[in-house]
Enzyme design. Structure first.
Site, PDB file in Angstrom:
ATOM      1  N   ASP A   1      42.605  42.479  39.288  1.00  0.00           N
ATOM      2  CA  ASP A   1      41.275  42.890  39.723  1.00  0.00           C
ATOM      3  C   ASP A   1      40.322  41.695  39.766  1.00  0.00           C
ATOM      4  O   ASP A   1      40.569  40.662  39.121  1.00  0.00           O
ATOM      5  CB  ASP A   1      40.706  43.946  38.765  1.00  0.00           C
TER       6      ASP A   1
HETATM    7  N1  URA Z   1      45.291  46.741  35.199  1.00  0.00           N
HETATM    8  C1  URA Z   1      43.986  46.768  35.574  1.00  0.00           C
HETATM    9  O1  URA Z   1      43.298  47.745  35.336  1.00  0.00           O
HETATM   10  N2  URA Z   1      43.489  45.688  36.189  1.00  0.00           N
HETATM   11  C2  URA Z   1      44.201  44.560  36.460  1.00  0.00           C
HETATM   12  O2  URA Z   1      43.689  43.604  37.014  1.00  0.00           O
HETATM   13  C3  URA Z   1      45.557  44.556  36.056  1.00  0.00           C
HETATM   14  C4  URA Z   1      46.083  45.652  35.440  1.00  0.00           C
END
Ligand code: URA
Length: 239
Positions: free
Chosen positions: A106
């Protein structure tokens, strides 16, 4: 990302003036090698990364590239984006336009991200049967309790996908910090798992994928190149 595979006889006839039906004879005469090993059949499959030598003539092949990148916060896991900086914008690497991302993070998640031009490897990284663990350090707004550990092992129902998450191992470090090992990569998986307890993830960092650790001295925004052997060690089933 699709890695095209071609039969050896077709591959050789495409790149030389040797007729397809002469390949069997050349194989019998031990005149064809693939990555240094003698070819054994005209219908062996060849990837663009295989080095094929026919009667001492090397046929064109691509070089497989694997990068381990330390993603900073505030960067999109994409190759292009209209609004924000992307991971590829940060990478100063001559062949970066060949690369795709193997497992997104993310916008505000930091840490270990893999990039490659080898689509076969990337696809295999996400095969559920390989159970490759992704390790995250999680910081939360509210305290993490023992109940999370049990629940994450049992699985959490993700109604949107109609699935229950696979057993995930939580190691509680302190009241608001834990490490989580997942073997799958659902959309916003970590945040949604903590969301089950109405607990907000305030920081998320991936520090390892299988045996590959984020090197302690690798600055955010920097990368190291992995050898093909290091990259493929990830695909070995855990014994
Ligand atoms: N899980 C999430 O919520 N975000 C990420 O970036 C990776 C795994």
């Amino acid at each position: 990302m699709k890695l095209s595979r071609t039969r050896l006889d077709r591959f050789v006839s495409l790149h030389t003036d040797i007729a397809k039906n002469s390949i069997r004879l050349l194989i019998a005469q031990k005149k064809i090698t693939i990555n240094g090993l003698l070819a054994h059949s005209a219908n062996q499959t060849i990837t663009p990364f295989d080095q094929v030598i026919v009667a001492e003539q090397s046929l064109p092949h691509k070089i497989a590239r694997y990068l381990l990148f330390n993603k900073p916060k505030g960067v999109v896991s994409a190759t292009c984006d209209d609004k924000n900086k992307t991971v590829l914008d940060l990478i100063n690497y001559p062949y970066k336009n060949e690369l795709h991302i193997a497992g997104r993070l993310d916008f505000n998640t930091t840490g270990l991200m893999l990039l490659s031009n080898d689509g076969f490897w990337t696809r295999n990284l996400s095969l559920p049967e390989l159970c490759i663990q992704k390790h995250y350090r999680v910081t939360t707004a509210d305290p993490i309790t023992e109940q999370y550990r049990t629940q994450f092992l049992e699985g959490i129902a993700f109604d949107f996908e109609g699935i229950t998450t696979k057993p995930a191992v939580l190691t509680i470090i302190s009241s608001h910090q834990a490490e989580l090992a997942l073997t799958e990569g659902r959309y916003h998986q970590v945040k949604r798992m903590f969301g089950f307890f109405n607990n907000t993830v305030t920081q998320l960092h991936r520090f390892a994928i299988g045996p590959l650790q984020l090197p302690a001295n690798l600055a955010q925004g920097d990368y190291i190149e992995l050898t093909q052997q290091q990259a493929y060690s990830l695909l070995k089933p855990v014994t």
